[in-house]
Scaffold this motif. Structure first.
Motif, mmCIF file in Angstrom:
data_model
loop_
_atom_site.group_PDB
_atom_site.id
_atom_site.type_symbol
_atom_site.label_atom_id
_atom_site.label_comp_id
_atom_site.label_asym_id
_atom_site.label_seq_id
_atom_site.Cartn_x
_atom_site.Cartn_y
_atom_site.Cartn_z
ATOM 1 N N THR A 276 36.175 41.848 35.939
ATOM 2 C CA THR A 276 36.075 40.940 37.085
ATOM 3 C C THR A 276 34.918 39.954 36.892
ATOM 4 O O THR A 276 35.065 38.751 37.151
ATOM 5 N N ALA A 277 33.764 40.460 36.441
ATOM 6 C CA ALA A 277 32.609 39.584 36.216
ATOM 7 C C ALA A 277 32.897 38.587 35.093
ATOM 8 O O ALA A 277 32.537 37.404 35.200
ATOM 9 N N TYR A 278 33.540 39.049 34.022
ATOM 10 C CA TYR A 278 33.866 38.147 32.914
ATOM 11 C C TYR A 278 34.859 37.070 33.373
ATOM 12 O O TYR A 278 34.714 35.880 33.037
ATOM 13 N N THR A 279 35.843 37.485 34.159
ATOM 14 C CA THR A 279 36.824 36.527 34.679
ATOM 15 C C THR A 279 36.149 35.500 35.589
ATOM 16 O O THR A 279 36.439 34.305 35.524
ATOM 17 N N ARG A 280 35.241 35.950 36.412
ATOM 18 C CA ARG A 280 34.529 35.064 37.341
ATOM 19 C C ARG A 280 33.728 33.987 36.597
ATOM 20 O O ARG A 280 33.744 32.813 36.981
ATOM 21 N N ASP A 281 33.051 34.388 35.502
ATOM 22 C CA ASP A 281 32.110 33.488 34.837
ATOM 23 C C ASP A 281 32.669 32.752 33.622
ATOM 24 O O ASP A 281 32.204 31.652 33.307
ATOM 25 N N PHE A 282 33.648 33.356 32.914
ATOM 26 C CA PHE A 282 34.021 32.831 31.609
ATOM 27 C C PHE A 282 35.483 32.417 31.460
ATOM 28 O O PHE A 282 35.864 31.899 30.418
ATOM 29 N N VAL A 283 36.297 32.671 32.456
ATOM 30 C CA VAL A 283 37.727 32.389 32.325
ATOM 31 C C VAL A 283 38.095 31.140 33.124
ATOM 32 O O VAL A 283 37.676 30.981 34.281
ATOM 33 N N ASP A 284 38.875 30.280 32.516
ATOM 34 C CA ASP A 284 39.369 29.071 33.189
ATOM 35 C C ASP A 284 40.510 29.471 34.118
ATOM 36 O O ASP A 284 41.619 29.755 33.674
ATOM 37 N N ARG A 285 40.237 29.481 35.421
ATOM 38 C CA ARG A 285 41.214 29.937 36.403
ATOM 39 C C ARG A 285 42.003 28.786 37.019
ATOM 40 O O ARG A 285 42.742 28.971 37.987
ATOM 41 N N ASN A 286 41.853 27.605 36.470
ATOM 42 C CA ASN A 286 42.512 26.424 37.007
ATOM 43 C C ASN A 286 43.960 26.345 36.528
ATOM 44 O O ASN A 286 44.225 26.377 35.324
ATOM 45 N N ILE A 287 44.887 26.280 37.472
ATOM 46 C CA ILE A 287 46.316 26.167 37.160
ATOM 47 C C ILE A 287 46.860 24.928 37.865
ATOM 48 O O ILE A 287 47.048 24.934 39.086
ATOM 49 N N PHE A 288 47.063 23.861 37.083
ATOM 50 C CA PHE A 288 47.564 22.594 37.636
ATOM 51 C C PHE A 288 46.755 22.136 38.851
ATOM 52 O O PHE A 288 47.292 21.752 39.891
ATOM 53 N N GLY A 289 45.418 22.238 38.727
ATOM 54 C CA GLY A 289 44.545 21.762 39.794
ATOM 55 C C GLY A 289 44.222 22.784 40.858
ATOM 56 O O GLY A 289 43.399 22.526 41.739
ATOM 57 N N TRP A 290 44.875 23.948 40.814
ATOM 58 C CA TRP A 290 44.612 25.012 41.797
ATOM 59 C C TRP A 290 43.830 26.124 41.115
ATOM 60 O O TRP A 290 44.197 26.576 40.028
ATOM 61 N N GLU A 291 42.731 26.550 41.725
ATOM 62 C CA GLU A 291 41.919 27.609 41.136
ATOM 63 C C GLU A 291 42.344 28.961 41.688
ATOM 64 O O GLU A 291 42.268 29.213 42.886
ATOM 65 N N MET A 292 42.782 29.816 40.796
ATOM 66 C CA MET A 292 43.268 31.134 41.193
ATOM 67 C C MET A 292 42.102 31.994 41.684
ATOM 68 O O MET A 292 41.079 32.113 41.005
ATOM 69 N N PRO A 293 42.206 32.619 42.882
ATOM 70 C CA PRO A 293 41.137 33.495 43.382
ATOM 71 C C PRO A 293 40.862 34.639 42.412
ATOM 72 O O PRO A 293 41.790 35.176 41.785
ATOM 73 N N ILE A 294 39.604 35.009 42.299
ATOM 74 C CA ILE A 294 39.218 36.073 41.356
ATOM 75 C C ILE A 294 39.925 37.373 41.694
ATOM 76 O O ILE A 294 40.401 38.091 40.816
ATOM 77 N N SER A 295 39.998 37.706 42.974
ATOM 78 C CA SER A 295 40.590 38.988 43.385
ATOM 79 C C SER A 295 42.057 39.094 42.995
ATOM 80 O O SER A 295 42.583 40.195 42.834
ATOM 81 N N TRP A 296 42.746 37.961 42.826
ATOM 82 C CA TRP A 296 44.169 37.988 42.497
ATOM 83 C C TRP A 296 44.429 38.553 41.104
ATOM 84 O O TRP A 296 45.533 39.008 40.827
ATOM 85 N N PHE A 297 43.439 38.497 40.228
ATOM 86 C CA PHE A 297 43.640 39.044 38.894
ATOM 87 C C PHE A 297 43.849 40.561 38.942
ATOM 88 O O PHE A 297 44.408 41.148 38.018
ATOM 89 N N GLN A 298 43.400 41.185 40.054
ATOM 90 C CA GLN A 298 43.627 42.616 40.211
ATOM 91 C C GLN A 298 45.103 42.938 40.451
ATOM 92 O O GLN A 298 45.511 44.098 40.391
ATOM 93 N N ALA A 299 45.903 41.910 40.718
ATOM 94 C CA ALA A 299 47.341 42.112 40.938
ATOM 95 C C ALA A 299 48.146 42.025 39.648
ATOM 96 O O ALA A 299 49.339 42.347 39.638
ATOM 97 N N VAL A 300 47.520 41.592 38.539
ATOM 98 C CA VAL A 300 48.266 41.423 37.279
ATOM 99 C C VAL A 300 48.762 42.762 36.751
ATOM 100 O O VAL A 300 49.926 42.905 36.365
ATOM 101 N N ASN A 301 47.883 43.757 36.747
ATOM 102 C CA ASN A 301 48.270 45.083 36.258
ATOM 103 C C ASN A 301 49.427 45.693 37.060
ATOM 104 O O ASN A 301 50.441 46.100 36.475
ATOM 105 N N PRO A 302 49.347 45.764 38.394
ATOM 106 C CA PRO A 302 50.485 46.327 39.138
ATOM 107 C C PRO A 302 51.760 45.502 38.995
ATOM 108 O O PRO A 302 52.856 46.052 39.056
ATOM 109 N N PHE A 303 51.628 44.173 38.819
ATOM 110 C CA PHE A 303 52.823 43.354 38.591
ATOM 111 C C PHE A 303 53.542 43.813 37.327
ATOM 112 O O PHE A 303 54.773 43.999 37.325
ATOM 113 N N PHE A 304 52.791 44.029 36.260
ATOM 114 C CA PHE A 304 53.397 44.495 35.016
ATOM 115 C C PHE A 304 53.947 45.916 35.158
ATOM 116 O O PHE A 304 54.973 46.254 34.575
ATOM 117 N N ILE A 305 53.260 46.741 35.954
ATOM 118 C CA ILE A 305 53.757 48.102 36.197
ATOM 119 C C ILE A 305 55.148 48.048 36.815
ATOM 120 O O ILE A 305 56.082 48.743 36.388
#
Length: 461
Positions: A276-305
């Motif tokens: 979460t800290a690495y995503t907050r500071d080092f990952v480009d979260r911009n998608i076509f001008g919209w910045e993805m909320p940090i907390s939403w990355f916690q949904a990637v794992n259950p989505f794949f599940i």
């Protein structure tokens, strides 16, 4: 005539064995809302701890927040040892699940109502106690719906695992939206997040699950889980007898595999802290001008599940029906460890681009690095976690069923505390060194588990 009746009965029995009992649906739904509550709160916890007080948080440093987060998530999984012991002797599983659910709902409500340090500790304490009663019993209650050698067990626990991840998928999105979007305000030029409303949403989710569980329990579960295991042993003298040599071997097999699993979860649970800290500071979260909320990355794992669990369930079912037979449990889990380690190798490639100093970032990492890491971790999780739940519910001695499920869950307790300690080291050692160490250890442990497969299979019988 008798032969025709017997044939019809056999056909009905065979057909019923292909279908899962209706109780699976109810437990799926109940667990889904409990996980919504847990992951909704957990997805916000690290951010809530590290955001400044004037912005709606508590203002802890990343290192301190990682320690608090680790000890909380660790205690959540230690508590089932006590809850499992009490359930085995004094409380029916269904009553324990209800007690746990109500207590967890209260814990999230305290976090909503009191944004202070004492409110944090009281709320987390209630969540820990509630998990102690809820977590070991809903898994063993599911196991009670199937016979010891029922070939549907691994498939059932994989389906049940989808319920966990349906809740985990929507929790960070819904609760994150409440905190980072809907109730986000600007006061005197300073952003103020609505974390408390995210916690309230998590509390409501828990209440919904408990209402369904208690209204539909008798209809879908019958008498399953009403009596403590101690009463079962009185009714079944064989279950009350001292453990046999084979039961002792099975118990030791569970404990040995549990020790291996600690290393898996210590790496996997970096998702809530260092990732979460690495995503907050080092990952480009911009998608076509919209910045993805940090907390939403916690949904990637259950989505794949959710996407991959049905395929994994089909794989285990087909292997079980094939001439060669299913893969042994230790091999499945060993492969899961190797996949986890591979995910951290992918993260190393990202860190080589960005470095570990947030004040001197050369270039931000593409978010696909994080997504692909979560994909590998998810496949590893499917090879390990639902299989472990199925194993414990199948081979644990009757009078130790809930306690050993608590031992299994306690492995996540040790792992989460260890994960918090490891995440805190990123501030001094750097992400590259931490991710490389976790990846290398996970792959090595996975290969070791595969190498002792035959010994463990003989112990499990």
């Amino acid at each position: 005539m008798d032969a025709a009746v017997k044939l019809e009965e056999n056909l009905q029995e065979t057909s019923s064995k292909k279908k899962h009992p209706p109780g699976l649906k109810l437990l799926f739904f109940t667990e889904m809302w409990e996980r919504f509550s847990y992951y909704g709160m957990r997805g916000l916890l690290f951010l809530y701890l590290t955001v400044s007080f004037v912005s709606g948080g508590l203002g802890f440093s990343d290192a301190t927040a990682s320690m608090i987060y680790g000890f909380y998530t660790g205690a959540v999984y230690f508590a089932p040892l006590v809850g499992g012991w009490l359930t085995d002797r004094f409380i029916g599983k269904r009553l324990a699940i209800t007690m746990g659910g109500i207590t967890m709902a209260a814990g999230n409500f305290v976090l909503f109502a009191f944004q202070t340090h004492w409110g944090l500790y009281l709320g987390l304490s209630l969540l820990i106690i509630g998990n102690g009663f809820f977590k070991p019993n809903i898994s063993t209650l599911l196991g009670d719906l199937y016979g010891e050698n029922d070939p549907r067990r691994d498939s059932a626990f994989t389906i049940f695992y989808m319920g966990i991840n349906f809740g985990a998928l929507f929790a960070p999105i819904v609760c994150g939206f409440m905190a980072e979007d809907l109730f986000k305000t600007t006061i005197n030029g300073i952003e103020h997040f609505g974390f408390r409303f995210g916690f309230l949403t998590a509390s409501i989710g828990m209440i919904i699950g408990q209402i369904a569980f208690n209204l539909l329990g008798n209809r879908y579960l019958g008498d399953a889980g009403k009596k403590p295991n101690a009463k079962k042993t009185v009714e079944n003298p064989k279950a009350d007898a001292p453990l046999t040599k084979k039961e002792k071997q099975r118990t030791w097999a569970i404990i040995i595999i549990t020790c291996f699993v600690v290393f898996f979860w210590a790496g996997f649970e970096q998702a809530g802290t260092s990732l979460t800290a690495y995503t907050r500071d080092f990952v480009d979260r911009n998608i076509f001008g919209w910045e993805m909320p940090i907390s939403w990355f916690q949904a990637v794992n259950p989505f794949f599940i959710i996407m991959l669990a049905p395929l994994t369930s089909m794989l285990w079912t087909r292997l079980a029906r094939s001439k060669r037979g299913d893969l042994p449990v230790p091999i499945k889990m060993g492969l899961g460890m190797i996949l986890l380690g591979s995910g951290f190798i992918v993260l190393m490639l990202a860190v080589m681009q960005t470095g570990s100093d947030p004040d001197n970032i050369v270039i931000k990492a593409n978010l696909l690095f994080i997504v692909f890491t979560y994909l590998l971790h998810t496949i590893g999780e499917l090879f390990l976690s639902p299989i472990g739940l199925s194993l414990v519910s199948r081979i644990a001695p009757v009078k130790l069923a809930s306690l050993l499920m608590g031992v299994w869950l306690a492995s996540s307790g040790f792992a989460n505390i260890l994960a918090g300690q490891i995440a805190a080291l990123t501030a001094t050692l750097g992400y590259l060194e931490i991710f490389a160490t976790i990846g290398g250890v996970a792959i090595t442990i996975g290969l070791l588990l595969i190498s002792i497969n035959r010994i463990l299979v003989r112990m499990m019988d």
